[in-house]
Design a protein around this motif. Structure first.
Motif, PDB file in Angstrom:
ATOM      1  N   PRO A 157     -47.284  29.388  -2.180  1.00 38.53           N
ATOM      2  CA  PRO A 157     -47.432  27.749  -1.287  1.00 38.53           C
ATOM      3  C   PRO A 157     -48.545  27.365  -1.558  1.00 38.53           C
ATOM      4  O   PRO A 157     -48.466  25.604  -1.326  1.00 38.53           O
ATOM      5  CB  PRO A 157     -48.417  28.844  -0.012  1.00 38.53           C
TER       6      PRO A 157
ATOM      7  N   ARG B 238     -43.303  26.112   4.115  1.00 41.74           N
ATOM      8  CA  ARG B 238     -44.044  26.335   4.071  1.00 41.74           C
ATOM      9  C   ARG B 238     -45.171  26.567   3.961  1.00 41.74           C
ATOM     10  O   ARG B 238     -46.644  26.941   4.229  1.00 41.74           O
ATOM     11  CB  ARG B 238     -43.459  28.524   3.957  1.00 41.74           C
TER      12      ARG B 238
ATOM     13  N   ASP C  58     -47.216  24.013   6.557  1.00 39.49           N
ATOM     14  CA  ASP C  58     -47.859  25.335   7.632  1.00 39.49           C
ATOM     15  C   ASP C  58     -49.554  25.492   7.000  1.00 39.49           C
ATOM     16  O   ASP C  58     -49.834  25.814   7.959  1.00 39.49           O
ATOM     17  CB  ASP C  58     -46.579  26.739   8.065  1.00 39.49           C
ATOM     18  N   GLU C  59     -49.120  26.394   5.372  1.00 39.79           N
ATOM     19  CA  GLU C  59     -50.294  26.912   5.267  1.00 39.79           C
ATOM     20  C   GLU C  59     -51.200  25.800   5.580  1.00 39.79           C
ATOM     21  O   GLU C  59     -52.820  26.061   5.283  1.00 39.79           O
ATOM     22  CB  GLU C  59     -50.100  27.616   3.865  1.00 39.79           C
TER      23      GLU C  59
ATOM     24  N   ARG D  93     -52.789  24.555   8.544  1.00 38.79           N
ATOM     25  CA  ARG D  93     -53.953  26.522   8.665  1.00 38.79           C
ATOM     26  C   ARG D  93     -54.857  26.530   8.179  1.00 38.79           C
ATOM     27  O   ARG D  93     -56.061  26.792   8.737  1.00 38.79           O
ATOM     28  CB  ARG D  93     -52.806  28.271   8.579  1.00 38.79           C
ATOM     29  N   ARG D  94     -55.251  25.945   6.510  1.00 41.80           N
ATOM     30  CA  ARG D  94     -56.355  26.153   5.892  1.00 41.80           C
ATOM     31  C   ARG D  94     -57.476  25.128   6.077  1.00 41.80           C
ATOM     32  O   ARG D  94     -58.539  24.982   6.111  1.00 41.80           O
ATOM     33  CB  ARG D  94     -56.092  25.896   4.786  1.00 41.80           C
TER      34      ARG D  94
ATOM     35  N   ASP E 172     -46.315  34.118  -1.227  1.00 43.28           N
ATOM     36  CA  ASP E 172     -45.450  33.071   0.097  1.00 43.28           C
ATOM     37  C   ASP E 172     -43.628  34.294   0.200  1.00 43.28           C
ATOM     38  O   ASP E 172     -43.684  34.570   1.363  1.00 43.28           O
ATOM     39  CB  ASP E 172     -44.786  31.906  -0.371  1.00 43.28           C
TER      40      ASP E 172
ATOM     41  N   GLU F 211     -44.699  37.344   2.569  1.00 42.48           N
ATOM     42  CA  GLU F 211     -44.169  36.860   3.523  1.00 42.48           C
ATOM     43  C   GLU F 211     -43.205  36.696   4.486  1.00 42.48           C
ATOM     44  O   GLU F 211     -42.726  37.095   5.489  1.00 42.48           O
ATOM     45  CB  GLU F 211     -45.371  35.818   4.243  1.00 42.48           C
TER      46      GLU F 211
END
Length: 673
Positions: A120, A168, A171-172, A175-176, A629, A632
């Motif tokens: 990621p 992904r 998405d990360e 999130r961060r 990644d 996950e």
């Protein structure tokens, strides 16, 4: 840098975003788009979409929901105006009073990066590098960081290997950096997303009243074209406004644009088409090497494309203003060259099955129903979902349409849940009355009745129908097994699928094992596929041998069938799982096999102790993963496998969660996380 200096940077970014948005929508008709919010992909594909927003409120509503949830996927068919909607969204954000900073990320540019990595952090760096205006300035803010909306355009325009990692990574990012919100555009395709974090929406077709309003507002003298069905997509309405005509097909309308509006002659269009195909083959992306493209397409033709805005240029790279304009050219070349109707070409023109539009545009340009039937059957040999997407009334025969839809529908009772989802999505996207009837079939016998009624009088498909309609537990002899190697791909695959539910005597089993080991690649693939539902020590041994097969699709089929045998036979389960574990440890399970394995482990009905049986395999896969990644990904596979089977097809088993040791620390998250 103090706050005032940073505020000036944010202001400049808003201005740059506004300029970019205006480049997309200036001198274009102001379509009043409608957006519907979906509870999930099932609702999206079924087409029953409530909660549609329309007119000027669309951008405001998308912005509001993006800030609330953090992540939105805007999914619709090609030409629906998704990029145009993003431009309107960027304009609305840049002109808002709340200091929102819009940032554009063209996902089609991802294949231009130097290497593929599932990490990621690596993909996030690539996304940041592609951003315009540069996202890096916001991420490095020392003080107040403005609310930023990342407009990631064209997930389906990236090569297939980038799609999952890119999604992904986005998405990360959300999130961060809680001040970031993500809006991604995509084709109608089911993606592996966390529904707790992503909101799904679609751009609805233009209504007839809106088409008429736009036509009149554009001061067109010519009467509105009759073919309003095609004009419900803004891309084709835009082409019709330019030429004041529209053909019966998308391909015909695009050809009219190239010849009638741009004035490119037939012979020159052939050169440009050949050059466009060469770019897909050489670059494996929608990015065009300008020097190479010009050499083959001709300087005058390229100058025409550039001056009209059809081809956009930056340094020595170029791209078409809409991917359908590129796909049409590629499809035109493919339609005229049957020697290239093979899996390699299909992989290239779809960027590894990322988008099937080029195949559909090819069918629209093939002369003759018989040739189109042949083309679609060869597509089925490569990808059954793509074959379903390529079915066009009056271009493809009624018999071929029935056969393809029936072979999709038969997989509704497959052991692998992912396969069931894929075929039901394909049937819903087809949208015909026949596909709807097949979706309602309660079992295979009801499906066979539908086929027999639909195929009445279709002598061309009599052999296929004979294979397809064999009853469950039909006693197959070795003579029938040999027909797996017929040249007709539909007939061969119909038999392969049917053999999975038939009974085999000793001679028949021996013949099937022989073909699995010594047939041609496609025959080995068909045989391996059939073996999945006939567990035995002999067939398991044959599948193990195919792990070293020279053909990647045979290897992928072998690992899927091995999972099926493990699910069906408790006696073989331990040895089969151990064998896959040893192959993973030896590094002999390549990426395509891993992709198939990830999809295959979620079976239903789920045998007792299935999660416990496959847990050591998944743990090994997590340990062998090259980055976080990938780890996950396997954690998510294990979580899906661990969900108890409630015993009903189509039920949402995700509502029945249970804590497991391998789920520690992976609890439910809010969307905004």
């Amino acid at each position: 840098m103090d706050e005032n200096e940073e505020a000036e940077i944010w202001s400049q970014m808003r201005s740059d975003a506004r300029t970019r948005a205006l480049r997309i929508i200036s001198n274009k008709p102001a379509f009043r788009s409608r957006v519907a919010w979906c509870q999930g992909y099932d609702e999206l594909f079924q087409g029953a979409l409530p909660n549609a927003a329309a007119g000027e409120r669309v951008e405001e509503e998308i912005l509001s929901k993006a800030f609330e949830t953090g992540r939105i996927i805007l999914s619709a068919e090609a030409g629906s105006g998704k990029t145009w909607a993003l431009a309107r969204l960027a304009l609305a954000a840049s002109e808002s009073e709340s200091d929102v900073v819009p940032v554009w990320v063209p996902l089609r540019d991802l294949p231009a990066t130097s290497a593929v990595s599932g990490d990621p952090d690596y993909i996030m760096r690539e996304l940041v590098n592609l951003s315009d205006p540069p996202l890096k300035a916001v991420l490095r803010a020392h003080g107040y960081a403005p609310r930023t909306i990342v407009l990631a355009d064209g997930l389906n325009e990236a090569s297939r290997e980038y799609i999952g990692p890119a999604l992904r990574a986005l998405d990360e990012l959300a999130r961060r950096y809680p001040f970031l919100s993500i809006v991604v555009t995509d084709r109608l395709a089911r993606r592996a997303i966390n529904p707790d974090r992503w909101l799904l929406a679609t751009v609805l077709p233009l209504q007839q009243e809106e088409i008429q309003r736009v036509w009149v507002a554009s001061h067109k003298v010519a009467a509105l074209p009759v073919n309003l069905g095609l004009l419900t997509r803004p891309f084709f309405l835009d082409r019709a406004l330019e030429s004041e005509r529209v053909e019966l097909s998308g391909a015909g309308t695009i050809e009219l644009f190239y010849k009638g509006v741009l004035g490119i002659a037939e012979k020159d269009l052939g050169r440009v088409s050949l050059a466009a195909m060469r770019e897909y083959r050489e670059s494996h992306s929608r990015i065009v090497d300008l020097t190479r493209f010009t050499k083959l397409a001709g300087e005058r033709n390229v100058r025409c494309l550039v001056e009209s805005g059809t081809l956009r240029v930056k340094d020595q790279e170029a791209w078409f203003s809409h991917h359908l304009l590129h796909d049409f050219l590629v499809a035109r070349d493919l339609a005229h060259d049957a020697q290239n109707w093979d899996s390699s070409s299909f992989d290239q023109v779809t960027l590894g099955a990322a988008s099937f539009d080029a195949l559909r545009l090819t069918v629209e340009q093939i002369e003759g129903v018989d040739r189109a039937d042949c083309f679609v059957s060869l597509i089925y040999d490569w990808n059954y979902s793509a074959a379903g997407y390529s079915l066009i009334d009056r271009r493809v025969s009624d018999g071929m349409i029935t056969a393809i839809l029936a072979m999709l529908a038969e997989k509704r009772w497959d052991l692998v849940r992912n396969t069931v989802e894929e075929v039901e999505d394909a049937l819903r996207l087809n949208g015909s009355q026949l596909s709807k009837i097949m979706l309602e079939a309660k079992d295979r016998s009801e499906l066979i009745t539908i086929v027999e009624n639909s195929m009445e009088g279709e002598s061309k498909f009599s052999s296929w129908r004979e294979m397809f309609t064999l009853e469950d537990d039909f006693a197959v002899d070795s003579g029938l097994i040999k027909k797996l190697c017929v040249d007709d791909s539909l007939e061969g695959w119909a038999l392969s699928n049917t053999l999975r539910r038939c009974s085999l005597d000793r001679k028949a089993s021996k013949e099937l094992l022989k073909i699995a080991r010594k047939g041609s690649p496609v025959c080995r693939w068909r045989a391996v596929h059939a073996l999945g539902m006939h567990p035995s020590s002999e067939s398991a041994s044959a599948l193990q041998d195919r792990f070293e097969d020279e053909d990647s699709w045979v290897r992928a089929g072998a690992i899927r069938s091995m999972v099926e045998q493990a699910a069906m036979s408790s006696g073989l389960r331990g040895n089969l799982i151990d064998y896959i574990v040893s192959a993973v440890q030896a590094g002999s399970v390549e990426s395509r096999m891993l992709d198939v394995l990830a999809k295959s482990l979620n079976v239903r009905p789920r045998p007792t102790g299935w999660a416990e049986a496959v847990a050591p395999l998944v743990q090994q896969l997590i340990g062998a993963a090259v980055n976080l990644d990938a780890q996950e990904r396997w954690v998510e596979v294990m979580k899906a496998v661990a969900v108890p089977d409630v015993g009903s097809r189509g039920g949402n088993s995700n509502t029945h969660k249970r804590n497991r040791p391998w789920q520690h620390g992976l609890g439910r998250r809010s969307r905004r996380q």
